[in-house]
Design an enzyme around this catalytic site. Structure first.
Site, PDB file in Angstrom:
ATOM      1  N   ASP A 219      41.573  87.229  56.394  1.00  0.00           N
ATOM      2  CA  ASP A 219      40.949  88.500  56.827  1.00  0.00           C
ATOM      3  C   ASP A 219      39.450  88.426  56.547  1.00  0.00           C
ATOM      4  O   ASP A 219      38.982  87.502  55.886  1.00  0.00           O
ATOM      5  CB  ASP A 219      41.546  89.670  56.019  1.00  0.00           C
ATOM      6  CG  ASP A 219      41.412  89.427  54.526  1.00  0.00           C
ATOM      7  OD1 ASP A 219      42.342  88.837  53.936  1.00  0.00           O
ATOM      8  OD2 ASP A 219      40.361  89.768  53.946  1.00  0.00           O
ATOM      9  N   ASP A 221      37.885  90.758  54.782  1.00  0.00           N
ATOM     10  CA  ASP A 221      37.697  91.724  53.703  1.00  0.00           C
ATOM     11  C   ASP A 221      37.258  93.069  54.306  1.00  0.00           C
ATOM     12  O   ASP A 221      37.945  93.560  55.201  1.00  0.00           O
ATOM     13  CB  ASP A 221      36.721  91.182  52.653  1.00  0.00           C
ATOM     14  CG  ASP A 221      36.883  91.896  51.322  1.00  0.00           C
ATOM     15  OD1 ASP A 221      38.030  92.173  50.942  1.00  0.00           O
ATOM     16  OD2 ASP A 221      35.870  92.200  50.675  1.00  0.00           O
TER      17      ASP A 221
HETATM   18  N1  LIG Z   1      40.145  90.429  51.134  1.00  0.00           N
HETATM   19  C1  LIG Z   1      40.744  89.916  50.075  1.00  0.00           C
HETATM   20  N2  LIG Z   1      40.322  90.209  48.820  1.00  0.00           N
HETATM   21  C2  LIG Z   1      40.926  89.668  47.749  1.00  0.00           C
HETATM   22  N3  LIG Z   1      41.965  88.815  47.820  1.00  0.00           N
HETATM   23  C3  LIG Z   1      42.428  88.508  49.039  1.00  0.00           C
HETATM   24  N4  LIG Z   1      43.416  87.714  49.431  1.00  0.00           N
HETATM   25  C4  LIG Z   1      43.475  87.734  50.771  1.00  0.00           C
HETATM   26  N5  LIG Z   1      42.512  88.537  51.276  1.00  0.00           N
HETATM   27  C5  LIG Z   1      41.845  89.041  50.213  1.00  0.00           C
END
Ligand SMILES: Nc1ncnc2[nH]cnc12
Ligand SMILES: CSC[C@H]1O[C@H](OP(=O)(O)O)[C@H](O)[C@@H]1O
Length: 300
Positions: A219, A221
């Protein structure tokens, strides 16, 4: 007990078993720091290398990132003879050029776990300080980088260069970051974010085990204006493709790594470094602490 399992693999979110290898045995060693997150499956490569696989969050993903018994995990792997660990982690991307399903080999870490986790084997009673300026093992990174071609579906492996570090931020969970935090980490130059590289990398260093994390983006974030913040659903969408690619990568890595592990050249510089770096003098060491440490270092 099976000894001389030279390689340990830690699987993260979505990566709970290592299929495609011959199963040898399942073990569950009790350590002075308790039991590992999950029983450890020992498998064998086609050329006979024993590999120990451990699911970081436990069977059925039971442990939060904060509660993972990381000391037990690292100590259990050490007790099997493990000299090198490849750790896989689902991460958020903090960079446009790292889309979901790309892989990243970080060479630096920013610790934002805010002291919420036990992060050393060496408490008062037997104090030691380890070097951690380069938290990952350069030989493991070199070998993984050579296997980039194993990734399928157009996924890219991002590797650091001499002028460009790739930094993973380790945040305290379980909630994801706020936008302000995500933007702050970008301004610090970080590339990806997870909740698990600390204390795993520190404890592997203290146990004198070579360690490299392979980060798998799921992703963006929450720093991108145009997108909704990350949710577990979004992470899940990419986990299964990432896990398939992790297994492809691992098969190639094992082929290149095996001769070097058998020669003993991986992690060579770590051996003895921590034991000889203990600061507390013999007369003042706490016998109870030393007793626990002997599980890692029998000659202490
Ligand atoms: N955006 C994110 N922040 C922290 N850990 C994650 N693991 C997968 N995506 C994450
Ligand atoms: C499931 S999203 C957050 C979760 O995913 C990562 O786990 P792992 O590193 O074990 O793959 C991240 O660190 C968080 O724990």
């Amino acid at each position: 007990m099976v000894h001389n399992v030279l390689l340990g693999v830690i699987g993260g979110s979505g990566f709970y078993e290592l299929s495609g290898f011959e199963h040898v045995k399942t073990v569950n060693p009790e350590t002075p720091w308790g039991f590992p997150s999950s029983p450890i499956n020992i498998v064998k490569s086609k050329t006979g290398l024993h590999v120990a696989f451990l699911a970081r969050h436990g069977v059925g993903h039971r442990y939060t990132p904060t509660e993972i018994p990381v000391r037990a995990n690292i100590a259990a792997l050490k007790s099997l003879g493990v000299q090198a660990i490849l750790a896989f982690s689902a991460v958020g991307s903090l960079r446009e050029e790292i889309p979901p399903e790309d892989f990243v080999l970080p060479n630096q870490i920013i610790d934002r776990t805010l002291c919420a986790r036990p992060n050393t084997f060496f408490p008062s009673g037997c104090v030691a300080h380890v070097s951690f300026g380069d938290p990952f093992d350069a030989d493991l990174a070199r070998i993984v980088a050579q296997c980039a071609g194993a990734l399928e579906r157009g996924a890219k492996l991002h590797v650091p260069t001499v002028d460009h570090d790739l930094t993973v931020v380790c945040m305290e969970g379980p909630a994801f970051s706020t936008r302000a935090e995500s933007k702050l980490y970008r301004s610090w130059g970080a590339s990806v974010i997870n909740m698990s590289v600390i204390p795993e990398a520190k404890l592997a260093r203290e146990a004198e085990i070579a360690y490299q994390m392979v980060c798998m983006a799921t992703d963006y974030d929450c720093w991108r204006k145009s997108e909704r913040p990350v949710t577990v659903n979004e992470v899940m969408t990419h986990l299964s493709n990432n896990t398939d690619n992790a297994k492809q990568l691992l098969t190639q890595v094992i082929k290149l790594l095996e001769p070097e592990l058998r020669k003993g050249s991986i992690g060579e510089t770590l051996r003895g470094a921590v034991q000889h770096g203990i600061q507390t003098n013999h007369a003042h060491r706490d016998p109870a602490v030393v007793g626990k440490l002997r599980f890692l270092f029998p000659s202490l």
